[in-house]
Design a protein around this motif. Structure first.
Motif, PDB file in Angstrom:
ATOM      1  N   THR A 187       0.840  -1.101   0.137  1.00 42.25           N
ATOM      2  CA  THR A 187      -0.049  -0.027  -0.166  1.00 42.25           C
ATOM      3  C   THR A 187       0.914   1.194   0.548  1.00 42.25           C
ATOM      4  O   THR A 187       0.138   2.313  -0.450  1.00 42.25           O
ATOM      5  N   ALA A 188       1.772   1.477   0.374  1.00 41.70           N
ATOM      6  CA  ALA A 188       2.891   2.199   0.649  1.00 41.70           C
ATOM      7  C   ALA A 188       3.359   2.369  -0.376  1.00 41.70           C
ATOM      8  O   ALA A 188       3.875   3.550  -1.120  1.00 41.70           O
ATOM      9  N   GLY A 189       3.465   1.377  -1.736  1.00 44.07           N
ATOM     10  CA  GLY A 189       4.680   1.659  -2.244  1.00 44.07           C
ATOM     11  C   GLY A 189       5.029   0.572  -3.183  1.00 44.07           C
ATOM     12  O   GLY A 189       5.158  -0.350  -2.662  1.00 44.07           O
ATOM     13  N   ALA A 190       4.453  -0.247  -4.329  1.00 44.02           N
ATOM     14  CA  ALA A 190       4.458  -1.647  -4.857  1.00 44.02           C
ATOM     15  C   ALA A 190       6.140  -1.687  -4.840  1.00 44.02           C
ATOM     16  O   ALA A 190       6.138  -2.761  -4.363  1.00 44.02           O
ATOM     17  N   LEU A 191       6.362  -0.955  -5.593  1.00 48.58           N
ATOM     18  CA  LEU A 191       7.657  -1.295  -5.806  1.00 48.58           C
ATOM     19  C   LEU A 191       8.682  -1.518  -4.911  1.00 48.58           C
ATOM     20  O   LEU A 191       8.991  -2.883  -4.729  1.00 48.58           O
ATOM     21  N   VAL A 192       9.305  -0.506  -3.721  1.00 48.65           N
ATOM     22  CA  VAL A 192       9.267  -1.255  -2.740  1.00 48.65           C
ATOM     23  C   VAL A 192       9.538  -2.035  -1.536  1.00 48.65           C
ATOM     24  O   VAL A 192      10.313  -3.274  -1.948  1.00 48.65           O
ATOM     25  N   GLY A 193       7.883  -2.798  -1.372  1.00 45.38           N
ATOM     26  CA  GLY A 193       7.300  -3.218  -1.019  1.00 45.38           C
ATOM     27  C   GLY A 193       7.125  -4.714  -1.548  1.00 45.38           C
ATOM     28  O   GLY A 193       7.731  -5.575  -0.968  1.00 45.38           O
ATOM     29  N   GLY A 194       6.897  -4.398  -2.600  1.00 34.58           N
ATOM     30  CA  GLY A 194       7.146  -6.120  -3.629  1.00 34.58           C
ATOM     31  C   GLY A 194       8.690  -6.282  -3.782  1.00 34.58           C
ATOM     32  O   GLY A 194       9.116  -7.679  -3.085  1.00 34.58           O
ATOM     33  N   TRP A 195       9.884  -5.736  -3.618  1.00 34.05           N
ATOM     34  CA  TRP A 195      10.797  -5.802  -3.843  1.00 34.05           C
ATOM     35  C   TRP A 195      11.863  -6.632  -2.893  1.00 34.05           C
ATOM     36  O   TRP A 195      12.093  -7.449  -2.716  1.00 34.05           O
ATOM     37  N   THR A 196      11.248  -6.324  -1.716  1.00 34.64           N
ATOM     38  CA  THR A 196      11.297  -6.457   0.064  1.00 34.64           C
ATOM     39  C   THR A 196      10.923  -8.142   0.398  1.00 34.64           C
ATOM     40  O   THR A 196      11.584  -8.687   0.452  1.00 34.64           O
ATOM     41  N   ILE A 197       9.212  -7.997  -0.411  1.00 35.57           N
ATOM     42  CA  ILE A 197       9.266  -9.111  -0.473  1.00 35.57           C
ATOM     43  C   ILE A 197       9.687 -10.601  -0.754  1.00 35.57           C
ATOM     44  O   ILE A 197      10.153 -11.894  -0.468  1.00 35.57           O
ATOM     45  N   VAL A 198       9.711  -9.905  -2.286  1.00 32.38           N
ATOM     46  CA  VAL A 198      10.787 -11.240  -3.099  1.00 32.38           C
ATOM     47  C   VAL A 198      12.156 -11.242  -2.148  1.00 32.38           C
ATOM     48  O   VAL A 198      12.478 -12.709  -2.270  1.00 32.38           O
ATOM     49  N   MET A 199      13.250 -10.317  -2.210  1.00 32.50           N
ATOM     50  CA  MET A 199      13.726 -10.630  -1.607  1.00 32.50           C
ATOM     51  C   MET A 199      14.340 -11.529  -0.108  1.00 32.50           C
ATOM     52  O   MET A 199      14.999 -12.080  -0.470  1.00 32.50           O
ATOM     53  N   GLY A 233      15.123  -3.646   0.612  1.00 33.21           N
ATOM     54  CA  GLY A 233      14.762  -2.495   0.749  1.00 33.21           C
ATOM     55  C   GLY A 233      14.572  -1.069   0.391  1.00 33.21           C
ATOM     56  O   GLY A 233      14.503  -0.263   0.399  1.00 33.21           O
ATOM     57  N   ILE A 234      15.664  -1.518   1.189  1.00 34.04           N
ATOM     58  CA  ILE A 234      16.168   0.028   2.367  1.00 34.04           C
ATOM     59  C   ILE A 234      16.993   0.566   1.111  1.00 34.04           C
ATOM     60  O   ILE A 234      17.107   2.124   0.664  1.00 34.04           O
ATOM     61  N   PHE A 235      17.759   0.175   0.233  1.00 34.87           N
ATOM     62  CA  PHE A 235      18.728   0.524  -0.889  1.00 34.87           C
ATOM     63  C   PHE A 235      17.264   1.238  -2.209  1.00 34.87           C
ATOM     64  O   PHE A 235      17.925   2.273  -1.936  1.00 34.87           O
ATOM     65  N   LEU A 236      16.871   0.403  -1.766  1.00 33.42           N
ATOM     66  CA  LEU A 236      15.699   0.524  -3.077  1.00 33.42           C
ATOM     67  C   LEU A 236      14.889   2.292  -3.061  1.00 33.42           C
ATOM     68  O   LEU A 236      14.508   2.864  -3.695  1.00 33.42           O
ATOM     69  N   GLN A 237      14.531   1.769  -1.612  1.00 33.77           N
ATOM     70  CA  GLN A 237      14.049   3.129  -1.146  1.00 33.77           C
ATOM     71  C   GLN A 237      14.734   4.200  -1.521  1.00 33.77           C
ATOM     72  O   GLN A 237      14.534   5.414  -1.305  1.00 33.77           O
ATOM     73  N   PHE A 238      15.701   4.328  -1.040  1.00 34.52           N
ATOM     74  CA  PHE A 238      16.486   4.885  -1.288  1.00 34.52           C
ATOM     75  C   PHE A 238      17.053   5.550  -2.195  1.00 34.52           C
ATOM     76  O   PHE A 238      17.034   6.845  -2.794  1.00 34.52           O
ATOM     77  N   VAL A 239      17.086   4.946  -3.084  1.00 31.18           N
ATOM     78  CA  VAL A 239      17.418   5.101  -4.602  1.00 31.18           C
ATOM     79  C   VAL A 239      16.386   5.712  -4.873  1.00 31.18           C
ATOM     80  O   VAL A 239      16.343   6.700  -6.007  1.00 31.18           O
ATOM     81  N   VAL A 240      14.708   5.074  -5.138  1.00 29.72           N
ATOM     82  CA  VAL A 240      13.777   5.751  -5.565  1.00 29.72           C
ATOM     83  C   VAL A 240      13.362   7.135  -4.798  1.00 29.72           C
ATOM     84  O   VAL A 240      12.684   8.057  -5.564  1.00 29.72           O
ATOM     85  N   THR A 241      13.875   7.703  -3.671  1.00 32.12           N
ATOM     86  CA  THR A 241      13.651   8.945  -2.805  1.00 32.12           C
ATOM     87  C   THR A 241      14.882   9.996  -3.645  1.00 32.12           C
ATOM     88  O   THR A 241      14.125  11.418  -4.109  1.00 32.12           O
ATOM     89  N   ILE A 242      15.718   9.521  -4.451  1.00 32.88           N
ATOM     90  CA  ILE A 242      16.657  10.166  -5.029  1.00 32.88           C
ATOM     91  C   ILE A 242      16.054  10.893  -6.163  1.00 32.88           C
ATOM     92  O   ILE A 242      15.920  11.833  -6.953  1.00 32.88           O
ATOM     93  N   LEU A 243      15.277   9.668  -7.066  1.00 30.23           N
ATOM     94  CA  LEU A 243      14.918   9.710  -8.325  1.00 30.23           C
ATOM     95  C   LEU A 243      13.720  10.923  -8.439  1.00 30.23           C
ATOM     96  O   LEU A 243      13.375  11.615  -9.300  1.00 30.23           O
ATOM     97  N   GLN A 244      13.426  10.638  -7.002  1.00 26.40           N
ATOM     98  CA  GLN A 244      11.665  11.560  -6.909  1.00 26.40           C
ATOM     99  C   GLN A 244      12.124  12.804  -7.267  1.00 26.40           C
ATOM    100  O   GLN A 244      11.483  14.038  -6.815  1.00 26.40           O
TER     101      GLN A 244
END
Length: 356
Positions: free
Chosen positions: A320-332, A345-356
């Protein structure tokens, strides 16, 4: 008086659940006599810290320790180092910092991934003996769908499938005895390899998340405001209890969602439950039953716990908070381990924050 009767009933129900999951610990080669000391120490420390959230055998931790290690020696080493780290984490309040740093989404994604791990382990156990495994799964599904009660689910599925085992696989009964369940092993010198270190990080990461979620949920069940469950105290109690247990070959204990939290006197109910489980294991009742209970009898409970309990709510919160980060964390988490899932999950969340 009526309040204390409710305390006793809640303690008995949770004790039954703990004893049932002790079967899983025995299947991994852990000593129940050594594990009894973990419960005894947890009972004493719960009085000292006025702790409302009991420790028990968490299926998630047992399942993880069985996958990140190859034998009893590695499991003991991982638990010894993990227990020391958990005490340090409790003393420094690191778990709350990690929760704030990672964020609820990543932690929820990691727990959802653990749910998938549990279901996968249960399914693998079913394949080892399909007759016993499918009976366990069927009984677990029926019981949980009718009662929504995990204690009844594990009890009925384990007992039912074990009875089938006794009648259908009676030639295997003597071979199924867990040799290490009823004695203390010699203390070992702590040794740390890279593989063990990965196991330690995964185990500690999972237990931080478990104590934060399960401990606080049990605290909420008390109805007391603010929440009386202290995660730092839970980590310290778990670390000390696990260190003594692992030193002599015992299984890990950890935070669980417990009905004792809803009892009129939650601290008393917690202490009574843990002391009762310790007593039952000290008199060596559980090891005597182990030869009649195959590891496949827990398969149904693991599938139900993973698919119906751990995964849905955590996955919903993560996605709900974000399919990309949440789904990636679940799968990994599901395909590697909880620590890797958390870092990814933390790394992707950091990348997404920078790109935004």
């Amino acid at each position: 008086m009526a309040g204390y009767i409710q305390d006793i009933l809640a303690a008995l129900g949770q004790a039954l659940n703990s004893i049932s999951q002790g079967v899983m610990a025995m299947g991994l080669g852990f000593s129940m006599t050594a594990s009894a000391w973990a419960f005894a120490i947890a009972a004493v420390l719960s009085v000292v810290f006025n702790n409302v959230a009991p420790l028990s055998f968490p299926a998630e931790s047992l399942a993880l320790i069985g996958t990140v290690s190859d034998d009893r020696h590695e499991r003991r080493q991982i638990l010894i180092w993990s227990s020391l780290l958990l005490v340090l984490i409790g003393l420094t309040s690191f778990s709350q910092w990690l929760a704030d740093f990672a964020g609820a989404q990543v932690l929820a994604g990691m727990m959802a991934g653990v749910g998938l791990m549990l279901a996968q382990i249960g399914w693998q156990n079913i394949q080892d003996d399909k007759v016993i495994g499918y009976v366990s799964l069927l009984l677990a599904l029926i019981t949980y769908l009718l009662t929504s009660n995990l204690a009844w689910t594990i009890v009925l599925s384990v007992i039912g499938s074990s009875l089938v085992y006794v009648f259908v696989r009676h030639d295997r009964i003597q071979k199924n005895t867990v040799q290490t369940a009823d004695h203390l092993e010699k203390p070992i010198k702590p040794v740390l390899t890279w593989k063990m270190a990965r196991g330690v990080l995964s185990f500690v990461t999972l237990n931080i998340a478990g104590n934060l979620s399960y401990g606080l949920i049990t605290g909420q069940m008390t109805g007391i405001t603010p929440n009386p469950a202290n995660v730092n105290h839970i980590n310290i109690i778990e670390g000390i209890s696990n260190f003594v247990s692992a030193l002599f070959g015992g299984a890990p204990v950890g935070g669980v969602i417990s009905a004792t939290g809803a009892a009129p006197h939650p601290v008393f109910a917690n202490v009574l439950m843990t002391a009762l489980v310790a007593f039952i294991m000290f008199i060596k009742v559980l090891p005597r039953l182990s030869r009649y209970i195959p590891k496949e009898s827990l398969a149904g409970f693991l599938v139900v716990l993973g698919v119906f309990v751990v995964f849905p709510d955590n996955a919903m919160q993560a996605l709900t908070a974000g399919a990309l980060v949440g789904g990636w964390t679940i799968v990994m988490t599901a395909i590697v381990d909880p620590f890797f899932g958390l870092v990814a999950g933390i790394f992707l969340q950091f990348v997404v924050t920078i790109l935004q």
